[in-house]
Design a protein around this motif. Structure first.
Motif, short mmCIF file in Angstrom:
data_model
loop_
_atom_site.label_atom_id
_atom_site.label_comp_id
_atom_site.label_asym_id
_atom_site.label_seq_id
_atom_site.Cartn_x
_atom_site.Cartn_y
_atom_site.Cartn_z
N THR A 27 0.84 -1.20 0.00
CA THR A 27 0.00 0.00 0.00
C THR A 27 0.87 1.25 0.00
O THR A 27 0.37 2.36 0.01
CB THR A 27 -0.93 0.04 1.23
OG1 THR A 27 -0.14 -0.22 2.40
CG2 THR A 27 -2.02 -1.01 1.13
N ASP A 69 -4.94 1.19 2.55
CA ASP A 69 -5.36 -0.04 1.86
C ASP A 69 -5.28 0.20 0.35
O ASP A 69 -5.16 1.34 -0.10
CB ASP A 69 -6.79 -0.40 2.28
CG ASP A 69 -7.01 -1.92 2.24
OD1 ASP A 69 -6.17 -2.62 1.66
OD2 ASP A 69 -8.04 -2.38 2.77
N ALA A 70 -5.33 -0.88 -0.42
CA ALA A 70 -5.39 -0.81 -1.89
C ALA A 70 -5.78 -2.20 -2.38
O ALA A 70 -5.64 -3.18 -1.63
CB ALA A 70 -4.04 -0.41 -2.46
N SER A 71 -6.24 -2.28 -3.61
CA SER A 71 -6.67 -3.59 -4.13
C SER A 71 -5.45 -4.50 -4.30
O SER A 71 -4.34 -4.02 -4.54
CB SER A 71 -7.35 -3.40 -5.48
OG SER A 71 -6.38 -3.03 -6.44
N VAL A 110 -3.42 -3.85 -7.54
CA VAL A 110 -2.57 -2.65 -7.50
C VAL A 110 -1.34 -2.91 -6.62
O VAL A 110 -0.21 -2.54 -6.96
CB VAL A 110 -3.38 -1.44 -6.96
CG1 VAL A 110 -2.47 -0.28 -6.60
CG2 VAL A 110 -4.43 -1.01 -7.96
N ARG A 111 -1.56 -3.58 -5.52
CA ARG A 111 -0.45 -3.85 -4.59
C ARG A 111 0.57 -4.78 -5.24
O ARG A 111 1.78 -4.61 -5.05
CB ARG A 111 -1.00 -4.43 -3.29
CG ARG A 111 -1.76 -3.34 -2.50
CD ARG A 111 -2.73 -3.94 -1.52
NE ARG A 111 -2.07 -4.88 -0.68
CZ ARG A 111 -2.66 -5.90 -0.07
NH1 ARG A 111 -3.96 -6.10 -0.23
NH2 ARG A 111 -1.99 -6.70 0.69
N ARG A 133 2.70 -2.77 -7.61
CA ARG A 133 3.67 -1.93 -6.90
C ARG A 133 4.85 -2.74 -6.40
O ARG A 133 5.99 -2.33 -6.51
CB ARG A 133 2.98 -1.23 -5.72
CG ARG A 133 2.03 -0.14 -6.17
CD ARG A 133 1.40 0.50 -4.95
NE ARG A 133 0.43 1.50 -5.33
CZ ARG A 133 -0.58 1.87 -4.55
NH1 ARG A 133 -0.74 1.33 -3.36
NH2 ARG A 133 -1.42 2.80 -4.95
N ARG A 186 0.65 -11.53 -6.76
CA ARG A 186 -0.71 -11.22 -6.31
C ARG A 186 -1.21 -12.33 -5.37
O ARG A 186 -1.76 -12.05 -4.31
CB ARG A 186 -1.62 -11.06 -7.53
CG ARG A 186 -2.99 -10.56 -7.20
CD ARG A 186 -3.76 -10.21 -8.48
NE ARG A 186 -5.16 -10.03 -8.16
CZ ARG A 186 -6.02 -11.04 -8.06
NH1 ARG A 186 -5.63 -12.27 -8.27
NH2 ARG A 186 -7.28 -10.81 -7.75
N ASP A 198 -7.68 4.81 0.93
CA ASP A 198 -7.54 3.82 -0.15
C ASP A 198 -6.57 4.42 -1.17
O ASP A 198 -6.87 5.43 -1.80
CB ASP A 198 -8.90 3.53 -0.80
CG ASP A 198 -8.79 2.40 -1.82
OD1 ASP A 198 -7.67 2.15 -2.33
OD2 ASP A 198 -9.82 1.77 -2.10
N THR A 199 -5.42 3.77 -1.32
CA THR A 199 -4.38 4.35 -2.17
C THR A 199 -4.41 3.80 -3.60
O THR A 199 -3.54 4.15 -4.40
CB THR A 199 -2.97 4.09 -1.57
OG1 THR A 199 -2.64 2.69 -1.73
CG2 THR A 199 -2.90 4.45 -0.10
N SER A 200 -5.42 2.95 -3.91
CA SER A 200 -5.44 2.29 -5.23
C SER A 200 -5.28 3.26 -6.40
O SER A 200 -4.52 3.00 -7.32
CB SER A 200 -6.76 1.53 -5.43
OG SER A 200 -6.92 0.56 -4.45
N ASP A 201 -6.03 4.37 -6.35
CA ASP A 201 -6.00 5.31 -7.48
C ASP A 201 -5.23 6.58 -7.18
O ASP A 201 -5.44 7.62 -7.80
CB ASP A 201 -7.44 5.66 -7.88
CG ASP A 201 -8.21 4.43 -8.28
OD1 ASP A 201 -7.62 3.59 -9.00
OD2 ASP A 201 -9.37 4.27 -7.85
#
Ligand code: DC
Length: 230
Positions: A18, A151-153, A156-157, A160, A178, A206-209
């Motif tokens: 994240t 958090d993030a999906s 996406v994690r 990264r 994943r 939420d850091t996804s986007d």
């Protein structure tokens, strides 16, 4: 009530990938606070267990070795350098071998007790602190003035993590990463002691986007707003 020029603990918890570490470090720099990476401490314990060829089931051996290693930090470095047996332990803690066993090591109750004790001792010496991990706001510093949960999906994690590992020169398989991330979350959330949870009173991000820079801006803004209100 808090002031940013007084002792203050800010906790950042959340799953792997994240961006917690780099965000926590940047936030600490912006606010003039110290930065504590507690995942590095569990990784150091895992590396010591590997060096000693201890089996994951040898809880007493792993805890004794971690105690002997006096896991801590050289605060003269930026970021603080992880110290194990008095020596700086570098990026080895991010190796695939360490990553593969660290969640199991972090599930050992007596090891967690030792780490929690050390983290509180560090905070006593560095009372102006941004600390990141899985249990910082829930178990280690329940009275922290500001708590974040990042958090993030999983997709996406995994992306990264893949970029990070590529930068370290490691070959990556994003789909496998994943799956690994999902398995590690399950293990970190399912353990009895210090499980990964969203701490009561924490601010969810939420850091996804969001880019790393946007997340840092958001956290800094929230902290400054809370301080102004206090
Ligand atoms: O954040 P990281 O990937 O470096 O963390 C490594 C492992 O340590 C991960 O499996 C979760 C665990 N950990 C923990 O249980 N409690 C913490 N406070 C920090 C990390």
């Amino acid at each position: 009530m808090f002031r940013l020029d007084q002792p203050i603990v800010i906790t950042i918890d959340g799953p792997a990938g994240t961006g917690k570490s780099s965000v926590a470090r940047a936030l600490a720099a912006r606010l003039g606070l110290d930065f504590l990476d507690t995942g590095a401490m569990y990784r150091a314990a895992a590396a010591v267990a590997l060096d000693r060829r201890l089996s994951l089931g040898d809880h007493a051996g792993i805890v004794a070795a971690a105690r002997e290693a006096e896991i801590g930090f050289d605060w003269s470095l930026d970021p603080p350098g992880l110290l194990v047996f008095g020596e700086i332990m570098g990026e080895r803690i991010r190796s695939a071998a360490v990553t593969a066993i660290v969640s199991g090591v972090a599930g050992i109750r007596a090891l967690r007790e030792l780490m929690v004790e050390r983290q509180r001792a560090i905070a006593a010496k560095h009372p102006r602190l941004v600390t990141e991990g899985r249990d910082q706001g829930s178990v280690v510093f329940p009275d922290a003035k500001v708590k974040f949960y990042l958090d993030a999906s999983p997709a996406v994690r995994a992306e990264r993590r893949a970029r990070q590992l590529e930068e370290l020169g490691q070959k990556v398989d994003v789909a496998a990463l994943r799956e690994e991330i999902i398995a590690r979350d399950k293990s970190d959330m399912g353990r009895v002691d210090g499980p990964l949870v969203r701490p009561a009173g924490s601010i969810l991000i939420d850091t996804s986007d969001k880019s790393r820079e946007q997340v840092i801006e958001e956290l800094e803004r929230q902290v400054r707003e809370l301080a102004a209100r206090a």
